[in-house]
Design a protein around this motif. Structure first.
Motif, PDB file in Angstrom:
ATOM      1  N   THR A  67       0.858  -1.179  -0.137  1.00 25.47           N
ATOM      2  CA  THR A  67      -0.250   0.203   0.125  1.00 25.47           C
ATOM      3  C   THR A  67       0.704   0.923  -0.147  1.00 25.47           C
ATOM      4  OG1 THR A  67      -0.491   0.188   2.479  1.00 25.47           O
ATOM      5  CG2 THR A  67      -2.144  -1.118   1.060  1.00 25.47           C
ATOM      6  N   TRP A  68       0.148   2.569   0.011  1.00 25.62           N
ATOM      7  CA  TRP A  68       1.240   3.848  -0.624  1.00 25.62           C
ATOM      8  C   TRP A  68       0.341   4.766  -0.488  1.00 25.62           C
ATOM      9  CZ3 TRP A  68       5.811   3.347  -3.491  1.00 25.62           C
ATOM     10  CH2 TRP A  68       5.525   1.976  -4.193  1.00 25.62           C
ATOM     11  N   MET A  69       0.949   6.276   0.331  1.00 23.83           N
ATOM     12  CA  MET A  69       0.047   7.349   0.592  1.00 23.83           C
ATOM     13  C   MET A  69       1.763   7.940  -0.331  1.00 23.83           C
ATOM     14  SD  MET A  69      -0.623   9.594   3.862  1.00 23.83           S
ATOM     15  CE  MET A  69      -1.522   9.387   4.334  1.00 23.83           C
ATOM     16  N   VAL A  70       0.943   8.539  -1.475  1.00 25.20           N
ATOM     17  CA  VAL A  70       1.283  10.188  -2.220  1.00 25.20           C
ATOM     18  C   VAL A  70       1.006  11.268  -1.581  1.00 25.20           C
ATOM     19  CG1 VAL A  70       1.767  10.255  -4.680  1.00 25.20           C
ATOM     20  CG2 VAL A  70       1.729   7.939  -3.722  1.00 25.20           C
ATOM     21  N   VAL A  71       1.734  12.234  -1.008  1.00 31.09           N
ATOM     22  CA  VAL A  71       1.346  12.748  -0.215  1.00 31.09           C
ATOM     23  C   VAL A  71       1.319  14.424  -2.069  1.00 31.09           C
ATOM     24  CG1 VAL A  71       1.289  15.012   0.508  1.00 31.09           C
ATOM     25  CG2 VAL A  71       1.673  13.013   1.747  1.00 31.09           C
ATOM     26  N   ASP A  72       0.594  15.121  -2.344  1.00 34.83           N
ATOM     27  CA  ASP A  72       1.299  16.432  -3.047  1.00 34.83           C
ATOM     28  C   ASP A  72       1.546  17.378  -2.407  1.00 34.83           C
ATOM     29  OD1 ASP A  72       1.100  18.318  -5.178  1.00 34.83           O
ATOM     30  OD2 ASP A  72       0.339  17.123  -6.853  1.00 34.83           O
ATOM     31  N   ASP A  73       2.480  17.902  -1.838  1.00 33.39           N
ATOM     32  CA  ASP A  73       1.989  19.638  -0.963  1.00 33.39           C
ATOM     33  C   ASP A  73       1.670  20.669  -2.075  1.00 33.39           C
ATOM     34  OD1 ASP A  73       4.447  18.887  -2.036  1.00 33.39           O
ATOM     35  OD2 ASP A  73       5.280  20.275  -0.133  1.00 33.39           O
ATOM     36  N   THR A  74       2.128  20.597  -2.884  1.00 35.91           N
ATOM     37  CA  THR A  74       1.231  21.471  -4.118  1.00 35.91           C
ATOM     38  C   THR A  74      -0.015  21.648  -4.781  1.00 35.91           C
ATOM     39  OG1 THR A  74       2.099  20.481  -5.990  1.00 35.91           O
ATOM     40  CG2 THR A  74       4.183  21.383  -5.690  1.00 35.91           C
ATOM     41  N   GLN A  75      -0.272  20.571  -4.327  1.00 37.65           N
ATOM     42  CA  GLN A  75      -1.701  20.631  -4.488  1.00 37.65           C
ATOM     43  C   GLN A  75      -2.478  20.824  -3.761  1.00 37.65           C
ATOM     44  OE1 GLN A  75      -3.551  21.234  -7.927  1.00 37.65           O
ATOM     45  NE2 GLN A  75      -1.147  21.712  -8.410  1.00 37.65           N
ATOM     46  N   ASN A  76      -1.940  20.359  -2.236  1.00 35.88           N
ATOM     47  CA  ASN A  76      -2.546  20.128  -1.094  1.00 35.88           C
ATOM     48  C   ASN A  76      -3.578  19.377  -1.236  1.00 35.88           C
ATOM     49  OD1 ASN A  76      -2.203  21.752   1.957  1.00 35.88           O
ATOM     50  ND2 ASN A  76      -4.392  22.374   1.378  1.00 35.88           N
ATOM     51  N   GLN A  77      -3.006  18.156  -1.106  1.00 35.40           N
ATOM     52  CA  GLN A  77      -3.296  16.472  -1.025  1.00 35.40           C
ATOM     53  C   GLN A  77      -2.840  15.125  -0.718  1.00 35.40           C
ATOM     54  OE1 GLN A  77      -5.951  17.493  -4.902  1.00 35.40           O
ATOM     55  NE2 GLN A  77      -3.933  16.847  -6.282  1.00 35.40           N
ATOM     56  N   TYR A  78      -3.781  14.769  -1.078  1.00 32.65           N
ATOM     57  CA  TYR A  78      -2.817  12.895  -0.650  1.00 32.65           C
ATOM     58  C   TYR A  78      -4.431  12.131  -1.246  1.00 32.65           C
ATOM     59  CZ  TYR A  78      -4.347  12.054   4.195  1.00 32.65           C
ATOM     60  OH  TYR A  78      -5.643  12.046   4.848  1.00 32.65           O
ATOM     61  N   ALA A  79      -3.627  10.773  -1.539  1.00 35.04           N
ATOM     62  CA  ALA A  79      -4.335   9.694  -2.022  1.00 35.04           C
ATOM     63  C   ALA A  79      -3.463   8.030  -1.530  1.00 35.04           C
ATOM     64  CB  ALA A  79      -4.497   9.754  -3.562  1.00 35.04           C
ATOM     65  N   LEU A  80      -4.111   7.593  -1.092  1.00 32.80           N
ATOM     66  CA  LEU A  80      -3.782   5.970  -0.815  1.00 32.80           C
ATOM     67  C   LEU A  80      -4.539   5.092  -1.893  1.00 32.80           C
ATOM     68  CD1 LEU A  80      -5.880   6.053   3.099  1.00 32.80           C
ATOM     69  CD2 LEU A  80      -3.924   7.030   2.537  1.00 32.80           C
ATOM     70  N   VAL A  86       5.433   7.043   0.621  1.00 39.38           N
ATOM     71  CA  VAL A  86       5.238   5.825   1.777  1.00 39.38           C
ATOM     72  C   VAL A  86       4.731   4.346   1.397  1.00 39.38           C
ATOM     73  CG1 VAL A  86       4.288   6.693   3.609  1.00 39.38           C
ATOM     74  CG2 VAL A  86       6.208   5.570   3.728  1.00 39.38           C
ATOM     75  N   SER A  87       5.417   3.638   1.157  1.00 39.06           N
ATOM     76  CA  SER A  87       4.716   2.482   1.083  1.00 39.06           C
ATOM     77  C   SER A  87       4.878   1.481   1.735  1.00 39.06           C
ATOM     78  CB  SER A  87       5.079   2.132  -0.450  1.00 39.06           C
ATOM     79  OG  SER A  87       6.752   1.195  -0.243  1.00 39.06           O
ATOM     80  N   PHE A  88       3.845   0.602   2.471  1.00 39.00           N
ATOM     81  CA  PHE A  88       3.902  -0.356   3.203  1.00 39.00           C
ATOM     82  C   PHE A  88       3.488  -1.566   2.654  1.00 39.00           C
ATOM     83  CE2 PHE A  88       2.068   2.473   5.925  1.00 39.00           C
ATOM     84  CZ  PHE A  88       2.874   3.322   6.945  1.00 39.00           C
ATOM     85  N   ASN A  89       4.788  -2.569   2.847  1.00 35.18           N
ATOM     86  CA  ASN A  89       5.122  -3.980   2.646  1.00 35.18           C
ATOM     87  C   ASN A  89       4.086  -5.174   3.027  1.00 35.18           C
ATOM     88  OD1 ASN A  89       5.889  -4.734   4.996  1.00 35.18           O
ATOM     89  ND2 ASN A  89       7.678  -4.382   3.347  1.00 35.18           N
ATOM     90  N   TYR A  90       3.451  -6.084   2.885  1.00 37.10           N
ATOM     91  CA  TYR A  90       2.688  -7.174   3.106  1.00 37.10           C
ATOM     92  C   TYR A  90       2.857  -7.530   4.369  1.00 37.10           C
ATOM     93  CZ  TYR A  90       5.777 -10.653   1.867  1.00 37.10           C
ATOM     94  OH  TYR A  90       7.106 -11.186   1.511  1.00 37.10           O
ATOM     95  N   TRP A  91       3.983  -7.202   5.235  1.00 28.55           N
ATOM     96  CA  TRP A  91       4.441  -7.013   7.005  1.00 28.55           C
ATOM     97  C   TRP A  91       3.464  -6.055   7.834  1.00 28.55           C
ATOM     98  CZ3 TRP A  91       9.585  -8.891   4.693  1.00 28.55           C
ATOM     99  CH2 TRP A  91       9.459 -10.575   5.334  1.00 28.55           C
ATOM    100  N   GLY A  92       3.744  -4.949   7.071  1.00 28.71           N
ATOM    101  CA  GLY A  92       3.699  -3.871   7.764  1.00 28.71           C
ATOM    102  C   GLY A  92       4.217  -2.663   7.752  1.00 28.71           C
ATOM    103  N   THR A  93       5.771  -3.196   7.123  1.00 24.65           N
ATOM    104  CA  THR A  93       6.832  -2.233   7.835  1.00 24.65           C
ATOM    105  C   THR A  93       7.121  -1.458   6.265  1.00 24.65           C
ATOM    106  OG1 THR A  93       7.694  -4.377   8.050  1.00 24.65           O
ATOM    107  CG2 THR A  93       9.464  -2.475   7.667  1.00 24.65           C
ATOM    108  N   PRO A  94       7.206   0.272   6.705  1.00 24.68           N
ATOM    109  CA  PRO A  94       7.171   1.020   5.706  1.00 24.68           C
ATOM    110  C   PRO A  94       8.294   1.247   4.794  1.00 24.68           C
ATOM    111  CG  PRO A  94       7.504   1.962   7.958  1.00 24.68           C
ATOM    112  CD  PRO A  94       7.463   0.245   8.148  1.00 24.68           C
ATOM    113  N   SER A  95       8.628   2.158   3.762  1.00 23.00           N
ATOM    114  CA  SER A  95      10.000   2.332   3.440  1.00 23.00           C
ATOM    115  C   SER A  95      10.831   2.892   3.978  1.00 23.00           C
ATOM    116  CB  SER A  95       9.566   2.609   1.676  1.00 23.00           C
ATOM    117  OG  SER A  95       8.631   3.409   1.571  1.00 23.00           O
ATOM    118  N   SER A  96      10.069   3.846   4.396  1.00 30.08           N
ATOM    119  CA  SER A  96      11.287   4.628   5.395  1.00 30.08           C
ATOM    120  C   SER A  96      10.193   5.499   6.240  1.00 30.08           C
ATOM    121  CB  SER A  96      11.565   5.359   3.676  1.00 30.08           C
ATOM    122  OG  SER A  96      10.902   6.575   3.381  1.00 30.08           O
TER     123      SER A  96
END
Length: 163
Positions: free
Chosen positions: A71-84, A129-139
């Motif tokens: 899973t991923w959270m992608v944040v666009d601070d220039t557009q003031n939005q984010y998506a999952l 940021v992404s989470f793998n199937y163990w729930g560990t974030p990419s960073s």
């Protein structure tokens, strides 16, 4: 208060000066209280956004574990939005439906939380940021709003908010 006696009847009432004085006091109190209420509303909106971001980070972490997917959270601070998103890579990911509304859309803070701004984003130098199937974030990393910061702990995958 002005008391008048007329034909054994007591007439009670306020003088014009007393009424003007009371109205002036109410006006002064209102002029002090209204700006504080405006600031309070802005603080509540920002707190709501911070809680929503923490909940969404925890949601996609749990989603990754439950569905054995990335899973991923992608944040666009220039557009003031984010998506999952869900999917194995950035090229093949799709939006995750909101569990309450089942709508697959981007959270636009300018529309949904007017007056709250994403001021900076950094997940290991990236805006996602992404989470793998163990729930560990990419960073680990953080999302900063006007006066609050949401921090994602790399070792645990847990998110928390600080004012």
């Amino acid at each position: 208060m002005n008391f008048c006696l007329k034909n054994n009847h007591q007439l009670l009432g306020f003088t014009l000066v007393e009424l003007i004085l009371i109205i002036s006091i109410i006006g002064i109190i209102a002029s002090i209280a209204v700006p504080k209420v405006g600031t309070l509303i802005e603080d509540v909106r920002e707190k709501a956004v911070a809680e929503r971001v923490v909940e969404d980070l925890n949601y996609i972490r749990n989603y990754a574990i439950a569905h054995h997917d990335t899973t991923w959270m992608v944040v666009d601070d220039t557009q003031n939005q984010y998506a999952l998103f869900v999917g194995p890579s950035s090229g093949s990911r799709t939006l995750i439906p909101d569990p309450h509304t089942l709508a697959s859309d981007t959270l636009d803070l300018d529309v949904d939380y007017e007056g709250v701004t994403i001021t900076s984003v950094s997940f290991g130098g990236l805006k996602e940021v992404s989470f793998n199937y163990w729930g560990t974030p990419s960073s680990g990393g953080s999302i900063s709003l006007d006066t609050r910061t949401i921090t994602l702990i790399a070792e645990t995958g847990m998110a928390h908010e600080t004012p």
